[in-house]
Scaffold this active site. Structure first.
Site, PDB file in Angstrom:
ATOM      1  N   ARG A 233      -2.087   3.653  -0.203  1.00  0.00           N
ATOM      2  CA  ARG A 233      -2.067   2.949   1.073  1.00  0.00           C
ATOM      3  C   ARG A 233      -2.738   3.807   2.156  1.00  0.00           C
ATOM      4  NH1 ARG A 233       3.106   2.593  -1.269  1.00  0.00           N
ATOM      5  NH2 ARG A 233       3.704   0.456  -1.876  1.00  0.00           N
TER       6      ARG A 233
ATOM      7  N   LYS B  77       6.486   4.653   0.281  1.00  0.00           N
ATOM      8  CA  LYS B  77       7.555   3.970   1.004  1.00  0.00           C
ATOM      9  C   LYS B  77       8.913   4.518   0.579  1.00  0.00           C
ATOM     10  CE  LYS B  77       5.177  -0.409   1.875  1.00  0.00           C
ATOM     11  NZ  LYS B  77       5.226  -1.882   1.684  1.00  0.00           N
TER      12      LYS B  77
ATOM     13  N   HIS C 238      -7.392  -1.761   3.156  1.00  0.00           N
ATOM     14  CA  HIS C 238      -6.522  -2.299   2.109  1.00  0.00           C
ATOM     15  C   HIS C 238      -7.331  -2.993   1.019  1.00  0.00           C
ATOM     16  CE1 HIS C 238      -2.245  -2.231   1.530  1.00  0.00           C
ATOM     17  NE2 HIS C 238      -2.225  -3.471   1.105  1.00  0.00           N
TER      18      HIS C 238
ATOM     19  N   ARG D 149      -7.814  -0.783  -1.855  1.00  0.00           N
ATOM     20  CA  ARG D 149      -6.612  -0.697  -2.696  1.00  0.00           C
ATOM     21  C   ARG D 149      -6.561  -1.880  -3.669  1.00  0.00           C
ATOM     22  NH1 ARG D 149      -1.187   1.216  -2.919  1.00  0.00           N
ATOM     23  NH2 ARG D 149       0.441  -0.381  -2.980  1.00  0.00           N
TER      24      ARG D 149
ATOM     25  N   HIS E 299       4.425   0.435  -6.401  1.00  0.00           N
ATOM     26  CA  HIS E 299       5.194  -0.800  -6.265  1.00  0.00           C
ATOM     27  C   HIS E 299       6.564  -0.638  -6.909  1.00  0.00           C
ATOM     28  CE1 HIS E 299       1.326  -3.428  -5.893  1.00  0.00           C
ATOM     29  NE2 HIS E 299       1.705  -2.946  -4.740  1.00  0.00           N
TER      30      HIS E 299
ATOM     31  N   TYR F 160      -2.137  -9.108  -9.393  1.00  0.00           N
ATOM     32  CA  TYR F 160      -3.498  -8.698  -9.717  1.00  0.00           C
ATOM     33  C   TYR F 160      -4.003  -9.361 -10.993  1.00  0.00           C
ATOM     34  CZ  TYR F 160      -3.064  -5.448  -5.918  1.00  0.00           C
ATOM     35  OH  TYR F 160      -2.897  -4.921  -4.665  1.00  0.00           O
TER      36      TYR F 160
END
Length: 289
Positions: free
Chosen positions: A148, A170, A238, A241, A264, A273
Site C-alpha cells: 500500500r 494494517k 493503488h 498494487r 489481506h 483478483y
C-alpha cells in the site's frame, strides 16, 4: 418531456416525504436522474414506458468512460428506485430494472494496467536528479511488491534488503514481502547517488526538505508520469498494487501467496483478483482474436 418532468417531481417528493431521504440525498437522486433523462432525450426517448433495458445498459457504458465505479453504481441505484416507483404508481407496465443488475466487476474492481502500460510508465521516469531517482524507486517498489502507498511512505532504510522488505501493515501487523531486482536497482541508484543530498533520517523515501514522503506527493507524481506516458486510464498509486496482484495471478501465482504479500486478512478480499484476471483475459481475447 412534460410527462417525464411531472413523474420526476412526484418521484422526488416520494423519496423525500415517504422514504425520509435527506435533502442532500434527494438532490443527488435528482441530479443522477436528470443526467439519465438528458441521455434519453438524445435518443429521442420522451416517455419512461419507452425505455428498454438496452438503453440503461448503454447509459451505464457511457458513464463508465467518464466516472468512477462508485458514481456509476449510485446512478444505477437511482434509476432502479425510480422505475420501482413508476411501476408502483402504474406509470409503467413493467419494471425493466427488476432483473437488471450491474456486473459485479463494475462495483468493486479497479483499473488494471497492462504490462506495456506499466513498462511505459516506469521507463519514462528520468533518474538524473533527486526527485526522478526517488520516484523511479517508489513506483518500481510499488509494482514489484504490491504494498500500500501508506506502507511505502512508512518504510525505513533498514526495512529493505536484497531479497525482502519488512512492511508494517494494517493493525501494525508486520510481513515480509519479496522484492525484485529492478526495484532494488532503482532503490540503490536513489540511495547511492542522491539520498545524501538531504539530511539523513530513517525513512527510505523523503522530500527534498528531508521529511518523510506522503501519499499526496506520490499520488500527484504518478499522475504526472501517467500523462507523460499518454495512459488514458485513471491511474493512481493503488493501480500499481492491483496490477501487481493481477499480473501475478495471470502468471500462475497461488491466491494464498498473493493474499500474504498484499497483507489481506480475508482471502475473499484477494479473491476479487480472479475476477479482474478473467476480465483482463476476456478483453485480450476480444482484442487479438
Amino acid at each position: 418531456m412534460q410527462n417525464i418532468d411531472f413523474q420526476i417531481k412526484a418521484f422526488l417528493a416520494y423519496i423525500e416525504s415517504e422514504k425520509g431521504l435527506s435533502s442532500n440525498s434527494v438532490e443527488a437522486y435528482s441530479r443522477d436522474i436528470r443526467y439519465f433523462i438528458d441521455f434519453l432525450s438524445k435518443k429521442a426517448i420522451s416517455r419512461f414506458e419507452d425505455v428498454k433495458q438496452i438503453d440503461i445498459i448503454e447509459y451505464l457504458s457511457f458513464l463508465k468512460t467518464k466516472y468512477a465505479s462508485s458514481s456509476i453504481y449510485r446512478s444505477f441505484v437511482a434509476i432502479k428506485v425510480l422505475f420501482r416507483f413508476l411501476k408502483k404508481e402504474n406509470a409503467i407496465k413493467k419494471d425493466i430494472t427488476l432483473y437488471l443488475d450491474l456486473p459485479k466487476i463494475w462495483q468493486f474492481l479497479p483499473s488494471v494496467m497492462t504490462y506495456l502500460e506499466v513498462d511505459t510508465l516506469l521507463n519514462q521516469i528520468k533518474t538524473d536528479d533527486f526527485v526522478g531517482a526517488r520516484d523511479k524507486a517508489v513506483f518500481e517498489l510499488l509494482y514489484a511488491t504490491g504494498i500500500r502507498v501508506s506502507e511505502c511512505c512508512s518504510l525505513k532504510i533498514l526495512d529493505v534488503n536484497d531479497d525482502f522488505i519488512k512492511v508494517s501493515g494494517k493493525g501494525k501487523k508486520q510481513r515480509l514481502v519479496p522484492i525484485g531486482k529492478k526495484a532494488i536497482k532503482a532503490i540503490d541508484h536513489y540511495l547511492l547517488n542522491f539520498r545524501n543530498e538531504v539530511k539523513a533520517i530513517d525513512y527510505l523515501f523523503i522530500s527534498k526538505g528531508g521529511k518523510k514522503i506522503d501519499r499526496v506527493t506520490i499520488y500527484n507524481r504518478i499522475k504526472i508520469y501517467a500523462r507523460g506516458a499518454n495512459i488514458k486510464k485513471n491511474i493512481s498509486p493503488h493501480t500499481l498494487r492491483h496490477s501487481f496482484a493481477t499480473h501475478l495471478l495471470e502468471n500462475g501465482a497461488d491466491l494464498r501467496l498473493i493474499q500474504d504479500m498484499l497483507g489481506h486478512a480475508d482471502i475473499s478480499t484477494t479473491d476479487r483478483y480472479t475476477h479482474i484476471s478473467k476480465a483482463h483475459l476476456k478483453r485480450a481475447f476480444e482484442s487479438f482474436h
